[in-house]
Motif scaffolding. Structure first.
Motif, PDB file in Angstrom:
ATOM      1  N   LEU A  22       8.754  19.382  42.017  1.00  0.00           N
ATOM      2  CA  LEU A  22       8.838  18.160  42.820  1.00  0.00           C
ATOM      3  C   LEU A  22       7.539  17.839  43.558  1.00  0.00           C
ATOM      4  O   LEU A  22       7.178  16.676  43.714  1.00  0.00           O
ATOM      5  CB  LEU A  22       9.968  18.288  43.846  1.00  0.00           C
ATOM      6  CG  LEU A  22      11.370  18.494  43.272  1.00  0.00           C
ATOM      7  CD1 LEU A  22      12.347  18.834  44.379  1.00  0.00           C
ATOM      8  CD2 LEU A  22      11.810  17.237  42.541  1.00  0.00           C
ATOM      9  N   TYR A  23       6.830  18.873  44.039  1.00  0.00           N
ATOM     10  CA  TYR A  23       5.668  18.657  44.899  1.00  0.00           C
ATOM     11  C   TYR A  23       4.339  19.056  44.266  1.00  0.00           C
ATOM     12  O   TYR A  23       3.282  18.703  44.788  1.00  0.00           O
ATOM     13  CB  TYR A  23       5.848  19.419  46.220  1.00  0.00           C
ATOM     14  CG  TYR A  23       6.995  18.884  47.026  1.00  0.00           C
ATOM     15  CD1 TYR A  23       6.826  17.775  47.847  1.00  0.00           C
ATOM     16  CD2 TYR A  23       8.258  19.468  46.968  1.00  0.00           C
ATOM     17  CE1 TYR A  23       7.871  17.268  48.592  1.00  0.00           C
ATOM     18  CE2 TYR A  23       9.319  18.967  47.706  1.00  0.00           C
ATOM     19  CZ  TYR A  23       9.120  17.871  48.516  1.00  0.00           C
ATOM     20  OH  TYR A  23      10.155  17.366  49.249  1.00  0.00           O
ATOM     21  N   GLY A  24       4.378  19.784  43.181  1.00  0.00           N
ATOM     22  CA  GLY A  24       3.148  20.166  42.475  1.00  0.00           C
ATOM     23  C   GLY A  24       2.174  20.907  43.361  1.00  0.00           C
ATOM     24  O   GLY A  24       2.551  21.737  44.188  1.00  0.00           O
ATOM     25  N   ASP A  25       0.901  20.572  43.209  1.00  0.00           N
ATOM     26  CA  ASP A  25      -0.152  21.257  43.945  1.00  0.00           C
ATOM     27  C   ASP A  25      -0.211  20.876  45.421  1.00  0.00           C
ATOM     28  O   ASP A  25      -0.981  21.469  46.184  1.00  0.00           O
ATOM     29  CB  ASP A  25      -1.509  20.980  43.290  1.00  0.00           C
ATOM     30  CG  ASP A  25      -1.618  21.638  41.919  1.00  0.00           C
ATOM     31  OD1 ASP A  25      -0.881  22.623  41.674  1.00  0.00           O
ATOM     32  OD2 ASP A  25      -2.424  21.170  41.097  1.00  0.00           O
ATOM     33  N   ALA A  26       0.589  19.913  45.839  1.00  0.00           N
ATOM     34  CA  ALA A  26       0.658  19.558  47.260  1.00  0.00           C
ATOM     35  C   ALA A  26       1.488  20.569  48.045  1.00  0.00           C
ATOM     36  O   ALA A  26       1.533  20.522  49.270  1.00  0.00           O
ATOM     37  CB  ALA A  26       1.247  18.158  47.434  1.00  0.00           C
ATOM     38  N   LEU A  27       2.110  21.503  47.352  1.00  0.00           N
ATOM     39  CA  LEU A  27       3.010  22.477  47.975  1.00  0.00           C
ATOM     40  C   LEU A  27       2.311  23.812  48.155  1.00  0.00           C
ATOM     41  O   LEU A  27       1.717  24.353  47.228  1.00  0.00           O
ATOM     42  CB  LEU A  27       4.251  22.679  47.097  1.00  0.00           C
ATOM     43  CG  LEU A  27       5.250  23.730  47.573  1.00  0.00           C
ATOM     44  CD1 LEU A  27       5.959  23.264  48.838  1.00  0.00           C
ATOM     45  CD2 LEU A  27       6.261  24.020  46.471  1.00  0.00           C
ATOM     46  N   THR A  28       2.388  24.338  49.374  1.00  0.00           N
ATOM     47  CA  THR A  28       1.943  25.697  49.665  1.00  0.00           C
ATOM     48  C   THR A  28       3.151  26.463  50.163  1.00  0.00           C
ATOM     49  O   THR A  28       3.792  26.041  51.131  1.00  0.00           O
ATOM     50  CB  THR A  28       0.839  25.704  50.744  1.00  0.00           C
ATOM     51  OG1 THR A  28      -0.273  24.951  50.261  1.00  0.00           O
ATOM     52  CG2 THR A  28       0.401  27.122  51.067  1.00  0.00           C
TER      53      THR A  28
END
Length: 100
Positions: A22-28
């Motif tokens: 859902l969030y790809g690389d924007a997710l940490t």
């Protein structure tokens, strides 16, 4: 600048698997050092102190969740109970402190 999402959890792999689509690389995803039960215990010790000015959660620079509190002063009995917990799990400010 695009949005970035930081999630602090105890089961990082499961959350990463569920949310990365859902969030790809924007997710940490950060693995929490503390379980919610431990943070709740600490908050309960502080809440039982009559001189609490504020009580909530905070976050360290490395995204770890802490119990954050401000107290008028910290009596010896609650201080002794809090000393049993990991010091990095608590962010505590006393308004009245002993003079040097």
């Amino acid at each position: 600048m695009s949005e970035q999402w930081v999630v602090v959890v105890t089961d990082a792999e499961a959350v990463r698997t569920a949310l990365h689509p859902l969030y790809g690389d924007a997710l940490t995803v950060v693995r929490s050092q503390w379980h919610q039960e431990l943070l709740d215990e600490i908050a309960n010790v502080l809440a039982a102190t009559t001189d609490v000015c504020s009580l909530g959660t905070g976050r360290t620079p490395d995204h770890q969740v802490t119990v954050k509190a401000s107290v008028l002063h910290l009596p010896s009995r609650p201080a002794a109970r809090l000393a049993r917990y990991p010091k990095n799990a608590i962010s505590l400010t006393a308004v009245v402190v002993p003079a040097d």
